[in-house]
Design an enzyme around this catalytic site. Structure first.
Site, PDB file in Angstrom:
ATOM      1  CG  HIS A 357      -3.607   3.320  16.043  1.00  0.00           C
ATOM      2  ND1 HIS A 357      -2.945   3.111  14.870  1.00  0.00           N
ATOM      3  CD2 HIS A 357      -3.122   2.425  16.916  1.00  0.00           C
ATOM      4  CE1 HIS A 357      -2.077   2.151  15.042  1.00  0.00           C
ATOM      5  NE2 HIS A 357      -2.156   1.715  16.276  1.00  0.00           N
ATOM      6  NE  ARG A 463      -0.218  -7.387   5.101  1.00  0.00           N
ATOM      7  CZ  ARG A 463      -1.049  -8.070   5.866  1.00  0.00           C
ATOM      8  NH1 ARG A 463      -0.887  -8.087   7.165  1.00  0.00           N
ATOM      9  NH2 ARG A 463      -2.059  -8.733   5.322  1.00  0.00           N
ATOM     10  CD  GLU A 601      -0.822 -11.586  -3.122  1.00  0.00           C
ATOM     11  OE1 GLU A 601      -1.570 -11.220  -2.202  1.00  0.00           O
ATOM     12  OE2 GLU A 601       0.317 -11.120  -3.275  1.00  0.00           O
ATOM     13  CG  ASN A 624      -6.418 -10.565   3.071  1.00  0.00           C
ATOM     14  OD1 ASN A 624      -7.109 -11.419   3.611  1.00  0.00           O
ATOM     15  ND2 ASN A 624      -5.455  -9.923   3.696  1.00  0.00           N
ATOM     16  CG  ASP A 625      -4.472  -8.956  -2.786  1.00  0.00           C
ATOM     17  OD1 ASP A 625      -5.315  -8.087  -3.024  1.00  0.00           O
ATOM     18  OD2 ASP A 625      -3.365  -8.714  -2.278  1.00  0.00           O
ATOM     19  NE  ARG A 635      -7.139  -6.270   0.366  1.00  0.00           N
ATOM     20  CZ  ARG A 635      -5.920  -6.729   0.617  1.00  0.00           C
ATOM     21  NH1 ARG A 635      -5.262  -7.408  -0.312  1.00  0.00           N
ATOM     22  NH2 ARG A 635      -5.366  -6.552   1.765  1.00  0.00           N
ATOM     23  CB  CYS A 672      -0.229 -15.235   5.374  1.00  0.00           C
ATOM     24  SG  CYS A 672      -0.066 -14.607   3.704  1.00  0.00           S
TER      25      CYS A 672
HETATM   26  C1  PEP Z   1      -3.399 -11.259   1.132  1.00  0.00           C
HETATM   27  O1  PEP Z   1      -3.569 -10.734   0.041  1.00  0.00           O
HETATM   28  O2  PEP Z   1      -4.156 -12.139   1.590  1.00  0.00           O
HETATM   29  C2  PEP Z   1      -2.271 -10.857   1.986  1.00  0.00           C
HETATM   30  C3  PEP Z   1      -1.957 -11.522   3.073  1.00  0.00           C
HETATM   31  O3  PEP Z   1      -1.564  -9.767   1.643  1.00  0.00           O
HETATM   32  P1  PEP Z   1      -2.063  -8.252   1.775  1.00  0.00           P
HETATM   33  O4  PEP Z   1      -3.299  -8.228   2.639  1.00  0.00           O
HETATM   34  O5  PEP Z   1      -0.916  -7.508   2.393  1.00  0.00           O
HETATM   35  O6  PEP Z   1      -2.326  -7.847   0.360  1.00  0.00           O
HETATM   36 MG    MG Z   2      -2.046  -9.549  -0.934  1.00  0.00          MG
END
Ligand code: PEP
Ligand code: MG
Length: 752
Positions: A357, A463, A601, A624-625, A635, A672
């Site tokens: 942080h 989230r 995702e 991301n996923d 990841r 996103c």
């Molecule tokens: C993603 O998976 O790209 C996403 C936005 O969700 P999170 O990072 O919360 O899994």
């Molecule tokens: Mg995700």
């Protein structure tokens, strides 16, 4: 052999003078391996050369021997990062002949790199007249020696006892935690009490210890309150939430009870704090979500503050009369807050990660920072220092030439930042006027900062799991209603996309243990909530109740892998809608139907778009996923971090395919994941045709600025060119060059 190895390493390590240490190294290696020549070359990364620093057997007295990274067998060892063993060195194509150094008499050559944390620090070579290959045990001796020397060398470097990489100055390296360049004198403060050094100690008077602890807790709480107030106008709510978390934890009855129980058993307050904090921190440390894992550092910071107030009654005062670069063992939010902003040019910390942080706070405050730097306060204190927050480097007493270069870079950055900030409140469009919507990813709390709200088109991803993780039990429907209302109210005229709980084995709730071998492939996201309709219904009802009389809620379902999950979830959403509609009617109000969307995702969902489309209103791509599941790479696993790459040609192909499907099915789509907040990623996405991106607060200004400077047809052409490339590295490099052509290279310097 093992004893010889240990002796050499010990003798080198105990030498106070580098030159002497290296001479010891070469002569002892010659005798241990019974060979006629041993030399050590040290890498100078700025000049891109290996310089011969010590030798037994070669005649290097009369001249300097330096080879560029691309030259000779030494360069080859460095490039290949592995040993090279040759019977006839001079017959090799890469052999470079240096006249007068007497190398001609040696035939056999064995060179091995000295590598520390993936960086080649130098090359160690043995040579012999006989034309024979060194045998396996000789090779493994040299490799083992080099591996042990690497640690000694890296330590010497950090202590300022090394012939520097940069002429005339000492170079320290760490992780780039907050971008920017700072030039100022170093100020070392290593006076903070250290939690890790607290050892078991008992007390005679329990009541006195309890009072001391109580005093420290109250002092720490009022200190955090003061800090929160101090930053109220400067920081966005997400960043400020850390102070609330600290205050919340300090008031937590479970934490207090645990500490008092230790005292009751006869422990001194310091020892009671240490044991309790360690066990709390461990809980966070075991979470696989990197954000939550980093919260372990915050818990430790809390412990440090308690230790501080156990020893001191007052908050430390800083009397600085000029800006400094602060060097600390552990950087704390309290330190950042206590030093007046105009006296703090930059920060360097020995401990801590990029997402601790204190690092997040430094970024939010625009203070350049480097974390994870080993330093010697006696050498550094009060010296002139350049801090490069883009590359994670610190240069102590830089040469005039380097200083000039960095001053130029700092001035350029300031100019760029001013331009970026001025573009912030304007609506986002490409240089030729194509509109792109920029939304926020919000988490800890709604971002009520006025500046941010003026700059975005809504919330693309809220989230919801973070509040669930911060509590000791599931938050009640009432609590959730309040939380969601405050967010919907921040954006009355803009859409707020709330994602239903994406909890699972990877983000275990402290009050609901889930143990799985493969948590990312396990019970997470929609799979968990469909198995717990009670939790799901409470959450959706809370969202709907919060939206009574408002018209800006959209609901997003995470981890949907196929139609059946969507249909099941939708049935529950409809049920909640009917229930809450009745409540609304009874209040004489109206409940508008929220838009419903799914996260894209899990790759399987791509092949179900046609079946799914009639049941939803929008798609939101979670890169991301999606990257994790498409490339089969965790990841969060540092060991395969280089395999996890969103610029992989297959990821780009999938992103393109999703866009095509969404256009064919007339389904609005946004992105996103982190990719949308990356300048290269955003350029590629808009070039493909995406018109809605959602990102973290700190990416917003940057991405707006990038898009405003490039026309849409250039972005489109760039994507077409990238689609012809088959290697991830090529795509990244060509994309960097592309942004550089629009003078936007400065925005992607971080981490390079
Ligand atoms: C993603 O998976 O790209 C996403 C936005 O969700 P999170 O990072 O919360 O899994
Ligand atoms: Mg995700």
């Amino acid at each position: 052999m093992l004893t010889k190895l240990r002796d050499i390493v010990n003798n080198v390590a105990s030498s106070s003078d580098v030159k002497q240490a290296l001479n010891t190294l070469v002569s002892e290696t010659c005798s241990a391996m019974d060979t006629e020549c041993c030399s050590v070359y040290i890498a100078d990364h700025d000049r891109q050369v290996y310089e011969l620093m010590a030798t037994q057997g070669l005649n290097a007295k009369s001249r300097r021997v330096a080879l560029s990274f691309n030259e000779g067998l030494i360069g080859l060892v460095g490039r290949r990062a592995e040993p090279i063993n040759l019977a006839f060195a001079s017959g090799h194509v890469d052999f470079k002949h240096f006249p007068d150094i007497g190398e001609d008499v040696f035939n056999a050559f064995l060179g091995t790199p000295i590598i520390y944390r993936r960086q080649v620090l130098g090359v160690l070579v043995v040579q012999q007249r006989d034309s024979r290959q060194f045998n396996e045990s000789e090779e493994s001796f040299l490799v083992t020696l080099a591996a042990q020397l690497a640690v000694v060398f890296a330590h010497a470097k950090a202590q300022g006892l090394w012939p520097s990489d940069v002429k005339g100055s000492l170079l320290l390296e760490g992780a780039a935690a907050s971008p920017g360049v700072a030039i100022a004198k170093a100020w070392c403060d290593v006076s903070q009490p250290r939690l890790d050094l607290v050892s078991p100690a008992s007390c005679l008077d329990n009541q006195k210890e309890r009072d001391r602890l109580e005093g420290a807790l109250s002092a720490a709480i009022s200190d955090f309150r003061r800090l929160r107030k101090r930053f109220d106008n400067e920081l966005n709510q997400d960043t400020l939430a850390i102070f609330d978390l600290f205050i919340h934890l300090l008031n937590d009855p479970v934490l207090r009870k645990a500490m008092n129980e230790h005292i009751q058993q006869g422990d001194l307050a310091e020892w009671a704090v240490k044991q309790t904090i360690d066990s709390f921190a461990e809980r966070f440390q075991n979470m696989s979500d990197p954000y939550l894992r980093d919260r372990a550092n915050d818990v430790k910071e809390l412990g440090q503050r308690l230790l501080y107030f156990l020893e001191n009654q007052e908050t430390k005062q800083w009397n600085l009369d000029e800006p400094v670069i602060l060097f600390a063992r552990e950087l704390t939010a309290a330190m950042l807050a206590a030093i007046p902003r105009d006296c703090l040019a930059g920060v360097v910390a020995e401990e801590g990660a990029v997402n601790a942080h204190a690092a997040i706070l430094a970024r939010a405050l625009g203070i350049p920072a480097v974390m994870g730097v080993e330093f010697n306060p006696q050498i550094i204190h009060q010296k002139k220092v350049v801090l490069d927050g883009f590359k994670g480097r610190v240069l102590v007493e830089p040469s005039a030439h380097i200083l000039k270069e960095y001053k130029r870079l700092r001035d350029e950055e300031l100019e760029l930042q001013q331009e970026v900030d001025s573009a912030f409140t304007r609506r986002t469009e490409t240089a030729d006027g194509v509109r792109v919507e920029i939304h926020l990813n919000a988490g800890l709390s709604a971002d009520t900062s006025i500046a941010i709200n003026r700059g975005v088109d809504g919330v693309g991803l809220y989230r919801t799991e973070v509040p669930f993780l911060m509590q000791r039990s599931f938050p009640s429907e009432e609590d959730q209603v309040k939380q969601y209302q405050s967010i919907l109210d921040c954006y009355p005229k803009q859409s707020v996309v709330m994602r239903t709980l994406d909890i699972g084995g990877d983000k275990p709730l402290p009050y609901l243990k889930i143990e799985e071998d493969n948590p990312f492939l396990g019970w997470r996201g929609i799979r968990f909530t469909l198995d717990h309709p009670d939790i799901f219904l409470i959450q959706v009802r809370a969202m709907l109740r919060a939206s009574i009389g408002r018209d800006n809620l959209a609901i997003l379902l995470p981890m949907i892998s196929g139609l059946s999950e969507l249909l099941e979830a939708k049935t529950l959403v409809n049920r909640a809608f009917n229930e809450v509609s009745e409540i609304a009617v009874s209040q004489g109000k109206k409940l508008n139907k929220p838009r419903l969307g799914i996260m894209v995702e899990v790759p399987s969902v791509l092949y179900q778009f046609d079946a799914i489309a009639p049941h939803i209103d929008f798609l939101s791509v979670g890169t991301n996923d999606l990257t994790q599941y498409l490339l089969a790479v965790d990841r969060n696993n540092a060991r395969v971090a280089d395999v996890y790459d969103t610029f992989h040609p297959s990821v780009l192909a999938v992103l393109h395919q999703i866009l095509m499907s969404s256009q064919r099915l007339k389904l609005p789509v946004s992105v996103c994941g982190e990719f949308a907040g990356d300048p290269i990623g955003a350029a590629l996405l808009v070039g493909m045709g995406y018109r809605q991106l959602s990102m973290n607060t700190r990416s917003v200004a940057k991405i707006k600025y990038v898009l405003r400077h490039i026309p849409s047809d250039a972005l489109q052409k760039h994507v077409l060119a990238m689609q012809q490339l088959s290697l991830t590295g090529e795509i990244r490099k060509a994309s960097e060059d592309f942004l550089e052509r629009y003078s936007l290279g400065g925005l992607i310097r971080v981490g390079k």
